[in-house]
Scaffold this motif. Structure first.
Motif, mmCIF file in Angstrom:
data_model
loop_
_atom_site.group_PDB
_atom_site.id
_atom_site.type_symbol
_atom_site.label_atom_id
_atom_site.label_comp_id
_atom_site.label_asym_id
_atom_site.label_seq_id
_atom_site.Cartn_x
_atom_site.Cartn_y
_atom_site.Cartn_z
ATOM 1 N N CYS A 71 0.820 -1.221 0.000
ATOM 2 C CA CYS A 71 0.000 0.000 0.000
ATOM 3 C C CYS A 71 0.850 1.266 0.000
ATOM 4 O O CYS A 71 1.775 1.392 0.795
ATOM 5 C CB CYS A 71 -0.908 -0.012 1.222
ATOM 6 S SG CYS A 71 -1.836 1.502 1.388
ATOM 7 N N PRO A 72 0.540 2.216 -0.875
ATOM 8 C CA PRO A 72 1.339 3.446 -0.960
ATOM 9 C C PRO A 72 1.128 4.394 0.217
ATOM 10 O O PRO A 72 1.890 5.335 0.373
ATOM 11 C CB PRO A 72 0.844 4.095 -2.255
ATOM 12 C CG PRO A 72 -0.552 3.608 -2.422
ATOM 13 C CD PRO A 72 -0.543 2.208 -1.887
ATOM 14 N N VAL A 73 0.080 4.164 1.007
ATOM 15 C CA VAL A 73 -0.142 5.064 2.144
ATOM 16 C C VAL A 73 -0.012 4.353 3.491
ATOM 17 O O VAL A 73 -0.368 4.909 4.509
ATOM 18 C CB VAL A 73 -1.506 5.785 2.062
ATOM 19 C CG1 VAL A 73 -1.507 6.814 0.966
ATOM 20 C CG2 VAL A 73 -2.640 4.797 1.886
ATOM 21 N N TRP A 127 -6.729 -2.109 10.400
ATOM 22 C CA TRP A 127 -6.083 -1.697 9.148
ATOM 23 C C TRP A 127 -7.036 -0.842 8.311
ATOM 24 O O TRP A 127 -6.679 0.240 7.846
ATOM 25 C CB TRP A 127 -5.647 -2.944 8.359
ATOM 26 C CG TRP A 127 -4.767 -2.637 7.195
ATOM 27 C CD1 TRP A 127 -3.475 -2.257 7.250
ATOM 28 C CD2 TRP A 127 -5.122 -2.683 5.808
ATOM 29 N NE1 TRP A 127 -2.983 -2.068 5.979
ATOM 30 C CE2 TRP A 127 -3.970 -2.316 5.074
ATOM 31 C CE3 TRP A 127 -6.286 -3.000 5.108
ATOM 32 C CZ2 TRP A 127 -3.953 -2.255 3.690
ATOM 33 C CZ3 TRP A 127 -6.263 -2.940 3.727
ATOM 34 C CH2 TRP A 127 -5.109 -2.575 3.033
ATOM 35 N N HIS A 155 -7.186 3.429 7.271
ATOM 36 C CA HIS A 155 -7.357 3.984 5.929
ATOM 37 C C HIS A 155 -8.646 4.785 5.768
ATOM 38 O O HIS A 155 -8.652 5.853 5.176
ATOM 39 C CB HIS A 155 -7.336 2.855 4.895
ATOM 40 C CG HIS A 155 -5.999 2.207 4.795
ATOM 41 N ND1 HIS A 155 -5.039 2.640 3.917
ATOM 42 C CD2 HIS A 155 -5.437 1.201 5.485
ATOM 43 C CE1 HIS A 155 -3.943 1.902 4.070
ATOM 44 N NE2 HIS A 155 -4.162 1.024 5.009
ATOM 45 N N CYS A 166 -7.174 5.965 1.429
ATOM 46 C CA CYS A 166 -6.997 4.918 0.418
ATOM 47 C C CYS A 166 -7.187 5.608 -0.916
ATOM 48 O O CYS A 166 -8.172 6.306 -1.122
ATOM 49 C CB CYS A 166 -8.035 3.815 0.616
ATOM 50 S SG CYS A 166 -8.213 2.736 -0.822
ATOM 51 N N VAL A 167 -6.222 5.434 -1.809
ATOM 52 C CA VAL A 167 -6.310 6.134 -3.087
ATOM 53 C C VAL A 167 -6.853 5.223 -4.183
ATOM 54 O O VAL A 167 -6.875 5.585 -5.350
ATOM 55 C CB VAL A 167 -4.946 6.731 -3.496
ATOM 56 C CG1 VAL A 167 -4.478 7.721 -2.433
ATOM 57 C CG2 VAL A 167 -3.897 5.650 -3.710
ATOM 58 N N GLY A 168 -7.253 4.019 -3.781
ATOM 59 C CA GLY A 168 -7.897 3.114 -4.730
ATOM 60 C C GLY A 168 -6.966 2.502 -5.750
ATOM 61 O O GLY A 168 -7.390 2.163 -6.853
ATOM 62 N N CYS A 169 -5.704 2.325 -5.390
ATOM 63 C CA CYS A 169 -4.749 1.806 -6.370
ATOM 64 C C CYS A 169 -4.903 0.305 -6.571
ATOM 65 O O CYS A 169 -4.435 -0.237 -7.569
ATOM 66 C CB CYS A 169 -3.324 2.137 -5.951
ATOM 67 S SG CYS A 169 -2.787 1.225 -4.501
ATOM 68 N N GLY A 170 -5.510 -0.378 -5.603
ATOM 69 C CA GLY A 170 -5.725 -1.820 -5.725
ATOM 70 C C GLY A 170 -4.492 -2.674 -5.483
ATOM 71 O O GLY A 170 -4.516 -3.882 -5.692
ATOM 72 N N ARG A 171 -3.404 -2.079 -5.030
ATOM 73 C CA ARG A 171 -2.178 -2.862 -4.814
ATOM 74 C C ARG A 171 -2.386 -3.928 -3.748
ATOM 75 O O ARG A 171 -1.890 -5.041 -3.855
ATOM 76 C CB ARG A 171 -1.029 -1.940 -4.397
ATOM 77 C CG ARG A 171 -0.435 -1.129 -5.546
ATOM 78 C CD ARG A 171 0.791 -0.355 -5.041
ATOM 79 N NE ARG A 171 1.452 0.395 -6.096
ATOM 80 C CZ ARG A 171 1.211 1.674 -6.346
ATOM 81 N NH1 ARG A 171 0.291 2.335 -5.664
ATOM 82 N NH2 ARG A 171 1.873 2.307 -7.305
ATOM 83 N N CYS A 172 -3.160 -3.576 -2.698
ATOM 84 C CA CYS A 172 -3.367 -4.549 -1.616
ATOM 85 C C CYS A 172 -4.120 -5.770 -2.137
ATOM 86 O O CYS A 172 -3.806 -6.899 -1.777
ATOM 87 C CB CYS A 172 -4.109 -3.901 -0.452
ATOM 88 S SG CYS A 172 -5.645 -3.117 -0.910
ATOM 89 N N ILE A 228 -10.239 -5.182 -1.498
ATOM 90 C CA ILE A 228 -10.593 -4.002 -0.712
ATOM 91 C C ILE A 228 -11.811 -3.290 -1.306
ATOM 92 O O ILE A 228 -12.603 -2.704 -0.586
ATOM 93 C CB ILE A 228 -9.393 -3.041 -0.566
ATOM 94 C CG1 ILE A 228 -9.693 -2.017 0.534
ATOM 95 C CG2 ILE A 228 -9.073 -2.325 -1.867
ATOM 96 C CD1 ILE A 228 -8.495 -1.398 1.146
ATOM 97 N N PHE A 229 -11.964 -3.369 -2.612
ATOM 98 C CA PHE A 229 -13.101 -2.682 -3.224
ATOM 99 C C PHE A 229 -14.400 -3.393 -2.866
ATOM 100 O O PHE A 229 -15.430 -2.757 -2.651
ATOM 101 C CB PHE A 229 -12.907 -2.581 -4.736
ATOM 102 C CG PHE A 229 -11.623 -1.860 -5.093
ATOM 103 C CD1 PHE A 229 -11.177 -0.800 -4.317
ATOM 104 C CD2 PHE A 229 -10.867 -2.251 -6.190
ATOM 105 C CE1 PHE A 229 -9.995 -0.139 -4.624
ATOM 106 C CE2 PHE A 229 -9.680 -1.587 -6.498
ATOM 107 C CZ PHE A 229 -9.238 -0.538 -5.719
#
Ligand code: SF4
Ligand code: SF4
Lengths: 270, 334
Positions: free
Chosen positions: B227-229, B286, B290, B303-309, B319-320
């Motif tokens: 996660c980027p954040v 967790w 976020h 959460c910026v919605g990048c979907g990496r997790c 996560i979505f």
């Protein structure tokens, strides 16, 4: 740029053994102008052993030194116990929100402490001794395992001049003290329900004590609780101490019960 | 800036700087690495597996050296670095990190030597709809030095800081527009999606969601690395072989590990007390960071919605989907 993680070396001026497993360290001030309020804490460290938080236990008006009381439980605290007068301890802080003692001015005060929870409330007790008129009546409920774990025992006679001190032991070795958990004191002593309550102790104590207090008619907004959490940074960044939207390190460690009721209980906020 | 000019710009950047970009590695994964050959630069809608935080909050960071009782501050020794091709989603993540570490001398030391060049590329699958369509007025709430808005034949160029302006001037490129950072809060108010998920978690708690996730999650902590954040850290001391010397440092931590909330220890005989004991408590914590704590503290989406997790999770936790479940529970209970 200012570095909040910088630790200041404090000289140990005095080591006082306290109960069977604790010691009180009197330290030179970390820096000029250091001041604190009851309930605030410092990060104490020894190079190579890391840092941990300790509630400041000394008199607020002491402009020359501060005290922390350390129970030997882990690696850092064991190493602290090896330190002698003249050695150095790293200190940063003070951190956190204190007990709202101004709110208690002129009012009845109830201090409920369990085990190693008493140090952060000692500044308040010493404040009451220093200014006997500042608070109305001060009651102290203190519960411990046995005689050997009672902290600051030498000071009790002085405390009793101004405060009403009630002790209770879970497993007393002699018959000098009452037997039972700190909650039992609520059944023996009559405490005015308008008192401002300050608490520090193990989480399990809070659960039962709170039930008793609410039963007696204490208002949630008049009950203040100090929480213990794992902390690394002390400034609301590292996330270890977070509960809900708050950080115990900087929004606490002292919370009113009215605030704590907003947190989800299944996450054990207390 | 047309494509030829852009190629020259990349070469210009490469001349004196370390340039970090998304590029495919030999195994075919898109990841972040130093750009050696301009040909390897990937600018597109796919997001690199790893995030830019690696270069701003390194997994391991020395904070102090100590000798006997004396500590000496050790600031990270990094040269100038350029992040090229930061998706607008990741810019949102960096904007948040900038706030979180505003007072942190280690972060700031690296940040001040870093030039961030963003792009308007957004992954096709993205639950966080806000950036799906690029509009210029979204830029004033993001922190960047230069921004490349994708156009048919190249990029429209924006500068977001003096450093960015200076760099473009040095390249003798004039056709850019400056955007002044206007803080996190947008004219239309807080991000609606952020507010609804936060409200769902705070006021319409549905235990079943968390119990189910608790059964699936294996507490590996991979999502927190991806996660980027996610930026939790732990601090520890390490002694050198030489007597009475060593260092104090910090490293990434994850809230899925047992020690995360443990107090007192680690001596074998010490009483161990943990605030979070079950997997569902941990995964809730967790998500709470976020979707609740970050918006509450910074008015920014956590959460910026990048979907990496989701991509990294070995238990296939999406996560979505969880966000949809939170919103559904909110709808139902409202
Ligand atoms: S989608 Fe997952 S990895 Fe991406 S920002 Fe949100 S929580 Fe972090
Ligand atoms: S990556 Fe998936 S399984 Fe691993 S800790 Fe995160 S949610 Fe749990």
């Amino acid at each position: 740029m200012l570095n909040e993680y910088k630790t200041y070396n404090c000289k140990i001026l005095k080591v006082t053994p306290e109960a069977s497993d604790s010691k009180t360290f009197t330290l030179s001030l970390p820096y000029k102008g250091f001041s604190f309020e009851p309930g605030q804490y410092v990060m104490a460290s020894i190079p190579g052993f890391g840092e941990a938080i300790f509630g400041i236990a000394s008199e607020m008006n002491d402009k020359k030194s501060i005290q922390i009381t350390v129970r030997k439980v882990g690696t850092l605290t064991s190493e602290l116990h090896n330190k002698k007068k003249g050695d150095l301890i790293g200190i940063r802080g003070p951190y956190g929100r204190s007990f709202p003692i101004d709110l208690a001015k002129g009012k009845n005060v109830l201090i409920v402490v369990g085990g190693i929870g008493i140090p952060p409330l000692r500044p308040l007790i010493l404040d009451a001794l220093e200014n006997p008129k500042k608070y109305n009546k001060v009651y102290i409920f203190y519960g411990c395992r046995d005689e050997s774990t009672l902290l600051y025992a030498k000071e009790y006679p002085a405390w009793k001049n101004v405060c009403e001190l009630s002790l209770t032991l879970e497993k007393p070795l002699t018959s000098k003290y009452a037997k039972g958990l700190v909650t039992t004191l609520f059944d023996v002593k009559d405490i005015p329900a308008d008192a401002i309550a300050f608490m520090c102790g193990p989480p399990i104590m809070y659960k039962f004590v709170l039930a008793k207090m609410l039963d007696k008619g204490f208002k949630p907004e008049n009950i203040f609780i100090s929480l213990e959490r794992h902390m690394d940074c002390g400034q609301g960044v590292c996330q270890h101490c977070a509960i809900g939207t708050k950080y115990v390190c900087k929004d606490g460690p002292v919370f009113s019960y009215a605030e704590l009721m907003n947190f989800k209980s299944w996450l054990s906020p207390i | 800036m047309n494509k030829t000019k852009f190629r020259q710009f990349v070469e210009f950047l490469l001349k004196n700087n370390l340039v970090i970009v998304p590029q495919y590695n030999v195994e075919g994964y898109l990841h972040l690495a130093e750009l050696k050959n301009p040909k390897d630069l990937y600018l597109g809608t796919e997001l690199p597996l790893d995030s830019w935080k690696w270069y701003l909050i390194p997994p391991f960071q020395k904070m102090f050296d100590y000798k006997n009782d004396q500590f000496k501050e050790i600031l990270p020794k990094v040269g100038k670095q350029i992040f090229l091709g930061v998706s607008i989603l990741d810019l949102q993540a960096l904007t948040l990190l900038n706030q979180v570490f505003e007072q942190d001398p280690y972060y700031q030391e690296i940040k001040k030597k870093t030039i961030v060049i963003g792009t308007s590329h957004v992954p096709k699958e993205n639950f966080y709809k806000y950036f799906a369509k690029f509009e210029e007025d979204k830029l004033e709430h993001l922190q960047f030095d230069i921004f490349l808005a994708v156009q048919k034949n190249g990029y429209k160029i924006y500068s977001g800081s003096e450093d960015g302006q200076r760099l473009l001037d040095k390249f003798k490129y004039k056709n850019y527009q400056h955007i002044e950072y206007a803080g996190p809060i947008r004219e239309e108010g807080l991000d609606q999606q952020m507010v609804s998920v936060m409200d769902g978690m705070q006021n319409f708690h549905e235990q079943k969601i968390w119990d189910d996730l608790g059964k699936r999650c294996m507490q590996c902590g991979k999502c927190t690395i991806a996660c980027p954040v996610c930026f939790c850290f732990r601090m520890y001391d390490q002694s050198n072989l030489e007597k009475d010397s060593g260092y104090r440092s910090r490293c990434w931590d994850t809230c899925f590990y047992n020690e995360f909330t443990q107090v007192a220890g680690p001596a074998p005989a010490a009483p161990k007390h943990r605030l979070m004991n079950t997997t569902s408590q941990k995964i809730y914590f967790w998500y709470e960071h976020h979707f609740v704590r970050t918006p509450a503290s910074f008015s920014l989406p956590g959460c910026v919605g990048c979907g990496r997790c989701t991509r990294t999770c070995p238990a296939d936790i999406d996560i979505f989907q969880t966000q949809r479940d939170i919103l559904k529970a909110r709808q139902r209970k409202k």
